[in-house]
Design a protein around this motif. Sequence first.
Motif, PDB file in Angstrom:
ATOM      1  N   GLY A 149      -8.345  31.997  40.390  1.00 18.70           N
ATOM      2  CA  GLY A 149      -7.759  31.277  41.508  1.00 18.70           C
ATOM      3  C   GLY A 149      -7.108  29.954  41.157  1.00 18.70           C
ATOM      4  O   GLY A 149      -6.604  29.258  42.051  1.00 18.70           O
ATOM      5  N   LEU A 150      -7.094  29.580  39.883  1.00 24.22           N
ATOM      6  CA  LEU A 150      -6.443  28.325  39.490  1.00 24.22           C
ATOM      7  C   LEU A 150      -4.947  28.391  39.774  1.00 24.22           C
ATOM      8  O   LEU A 150      -4.272  29.377  39.453  1.00 24.22           O
ATOM      9  CB  LEU A 150      -6.659  28.059  37.997  1.00 24.22           C
ATOM     10  N   LYS A 151      -4.403  27.327  40.316  1.00 23.14           N
ATOM     11  CA  LYS A 151      -2.962  27.202  40.501  1.00 23.14           C
ATOM     12  C   LYS A 151      -2.339  26.625  39.227  1.00 23.14           C
ATOM     13  O   LYS A 151      -3.031  25.948  38.456  1.00 23.14           O
ATOM     14  CB  LYS A 151      -2.659  26.292  41.691  1.00 23.14           C
ATOM     15  N   PRO A 152      -1.060  26.861  38.982  1.00 22.31           N
ATOM     16  CA  PRO A 152      -0.428  26.234  37.813  1.00 22.31           C
ATOM     17  C   PRO A 152      -0.620  24.721  37.820  1.00 22.31           C
ATOM     18  O   PRO A 152      -0.399  24.055  38.831  1.00 22.31           O
ATOM     19  CB  PRO A 152       1.043  26.630  37.966  1.00 22.31           C
ATOM     20  N   GLY A 153      -1.091  24.197  36.692  1.00 24.15           N
ATOM     21  CA  GLY A 153      -1.326  22.769  36.558  1.00 24.15           C
ATOM     22  C   GLY A 153      -2.687  22.303  37.015  1.00 24.15           C
ATOM     23  O   GLY A 153      -2.988  21.113  36.922  1.00 24.15           O
TER      24      GLY A 153
ATOM     25  N   ARG B 241      -5.249  25.712  33.910  1.00 25.82           N
ATOM     26  CA  ARG B 241      -4.079  26.587  33.840  1.00 25.82           C
ATOM     27  C   ARG B 241      -2.855  25.713  33.651  1.00 25.82           C
ATOM     28  O   ARG B 241      -2.571  24.854  34.495  1.00 25.82           O
ATOM     29  CB  ARG B 241      -3.957  27.401  35.121  1.00 25.82           C
ATOM     30  N   PRO B 242      -2.115  25.863  32.566  1.00 20.87           N
ATOM     31  CA  PRO B 242      -0.934  25.022  32.370  1.00 20.87           C
ATOM     32  C   PRO B 242       0.046  25.153  33.528  1.00 20.87           C
ATOM     33  O   PRO B 242       0.096  26.180  34.220  1.00 20.87           O
ATOM     34  CB  PRO B 242      -0.336  25.566  31.066  1.00 20.87           C
ATOM     35  N   PHE B 243       0.839  24.124  33.718  1.00 18.71           N
ATOM     36  CA  PHE B 243       1.825  24.104  34.797  1.00 18.71           C
ATOM     37  C   PHE B 243       3.097  24.869  34.424  1.00 18.71           C
ATOM     38  O   PHE B 243       3.734  25.495  35.269  1.00 18.71           O
ATOM     39  CB  PHE B 243       2.178  22.650  35.125  1.00 18.71           C
ATOM     40  N   GLU B 244       3.468  24.835  33.160  1.00 17.60           N
ATOM     41  CA  GLU B 244       4.768  25.314  32.722  1.00 17.60           C
ATOM     42  C   GLU B 244       4.871  26.843  32.826  1.00 17.60           C
ATOM     43  O   GLU B 244       3.959  27.560  32.401  1.00 17.60           O
ATOM     44  CB  GLU B 244       5.033  24.875  31.282  1.00 17.60           C
ATOM     45  N   PRO B 245       5.986  27.372  33.365  1.00 19.98           N
ATOM     46  CA  PRO B 245       6.143  28.829  33.513  1.00 19.98           C
ATOM     47  C   PRO B 245       5.976  29.586  32.208  1.00 19.98           C
ATOM     48  O   PRO B 245       5.385  30.678  32.191  1.00 19.98           O
ATOM     49  CB  PRO B 245       7.565  28.977  34.069  1.00 19.98           C
ATOM     50  N   GLU B 246       6.477  29.029  31.109  1.00 17.84           N
ATOM     51  CA  GLU B 246       6.388  29.717  29.828  1.00 17.84           C
ATOM     52  C   GLU B 246       4.977  29.755  29.260  1.00 17.84           C
ATOM     53  O   GLU B 246       4.710  30.472  28.282  1.00 17.84           O
ATOM     54  CB  GLU B 246       7.340  29.073  28.814  1.00 17.84           C
ATOM     55  N   LEU B 247       4.042  29.011  29.871  1.00 16.97           N
ATOM     56  CA  LEU B 247       2.663  28.979  29.386  1.00 16.97           C
ATOM     57  C   LEU B 247       1.694  29.717  30.313  1.00 16.97           C
ATOM     58  O   LEU B 247       0.483  29.652  30.113  1.00 16.97           O
ATOM     59  CB  LEU B 247       2.198  27.529  29.220  1.00 16.97           C
ATOM     60  N   GLN B 248       2.229  30.424  31.321  1.00 15.37           N
ATOM     61  CA  GLN B 248       1.336  31.146  32.220  1.00 15.37           C
ATOM     62  C   GLN B 248       0.632  32.272  31.466  1.00 15.37           C
ATOM     63  O   GLN B 248       1.282  33.138  30.869  1.00 15.37           O
ATOM     64  CB  GLN B 248       2.102  31.677  33.420  1.00 15.37           C
ATOM     65  N   GLY B 249      -0.684  32.234  31.505  1.00 23.47           N
ATOM     66  CA  GLY B 249      -1.492  33.163  30.722  1.00 23.47           C
ATOM     67  C   GLY B 249      -2.255  32.471  29.617  1.00 23.47           C
ATOM     68  O   GLY B 249      -3.220  33.015  29.087  1.00 23.47           O
ATOM     69  N   ALA B 250      -1.837  31.244  29.257  1.00 23.26           N
ATOM     70  CA  ALA B 250      -2.634  30.417  28.349  1.00 23.26           C
ATOM     71  C   ALA B 250      -3.634  29.620  29.187  1.00 23.26           C
ATOM     72  O   ALA B 250      -3.446  29.418  30.387  1.00 23.26           O
ATOM     73  CB  ALA B 250      -1.742  29.479  27.551  1.00 23.26           C
TER      74      ALA B 250
END
Length: 388
Positions: A93-97, A119-128
């Motif tokens: 349930g974490l939101k980006p950033g 959860r990182p904010f950046e789109p290219e890091l979604q999943g890290a």
Amino acid sequence: MSPQTDPALKSTPLTASHERAGGRMVAFAGYAMPVQYSLGILKEHQWVRAHAGAFDVSHMGPALLIFPGPAGDDKHALAAAAIEPLISGDVAGLKPGQLRYTLLLAEDGGILDDLIIGRPFEPELQGALYLVANAGCKEDDFALIATQIAPSGGRLERADDRALIAVQGPEAASVITSLLAEAPALSFMTLLRVSWQGHELWIARSGYTGEDGFELLAPAAIAPALWTWLLADDRVRPIGLGARDSLRLEAGLPLYGHDLDPSVSPIEAGLGFAVSKRRLKTGRMRGAARLARELAEGPARVRAGLKVLDGAPAREGAQILAGDARIGVVTSGGFSPSLGQAIAMGFVPPASAEVGTRLEVEVRARRQGAEVTAMPFVAHRYHRQQEG
């Protein structure tokens, strides 16, 4: 052999900076770390409450969890499913950033460590996923987590060769804004990857003092320059481990290895907020039966705050008494510079944990009056989104 010359102790990217500044170095979690500077612990503590302090927390365990596949929500779901079996919190349930405080659990629901996971904010890091473990636990934590995520194709990338610098206090935001224009966009428990002088920094609006503040994860090569830049600001002073401990005690924040250990459950520790109710209902959580039972019936002991009414501070290990009965033990204790009196935390039966209950603590074979008090002892001043 001093901490400065002991080859068995690790150094951080800022060790030489501390030694040049006259930091009194001690051995801590396998590292040579500054316990205080020339101001002394009391004045360092007061400085952070009034201005901004810079802390070297590079001994902690920052890391990234990396998973295969294209970035996006599906990859984040994969990462969450891989790590959640080990922890108490809701990663899915974490939101980006967004950052979350969570607990690494033993099979029986005891606490192996407390962590920050984000959860990182950046789109290219979604999943890290971004993670910070405690210094004394990180080797075991990293091994356990790496093994857990491997079947999903995940790997743990250590970042504890970098510098982790905390800037805490009511003037921290204005200091960091002059360094990074992105800082005002962050609220408490959020995270960004930014650039400073051509180098990548991770900046989180978090900390463990109860004050508003930030943590900066920086490459080792630029850490001394970043530290020097911060200390060139008249609002900032270097702060050692001594004041960091008294600040977190006033904030009522538990310290792993003292207030938390594998015998303590999140419910006993008063950390039920860090237990995902969604996941607990499914039973897919380590120690789920114990945690659900303690939530329903109440635990046998709870972490309570104490004001010591007379005599010397009650330190870790001091007995807590109700009449002639020894009912608990102090797990953290010391003098509160903000309140001007001794305070402590410890575990007692729930019936003895009501605010206002009179108890005693035993310090050097002398019984001293104590009173259960609400925590935090000193109000938190985090910058939450609705404030901005």
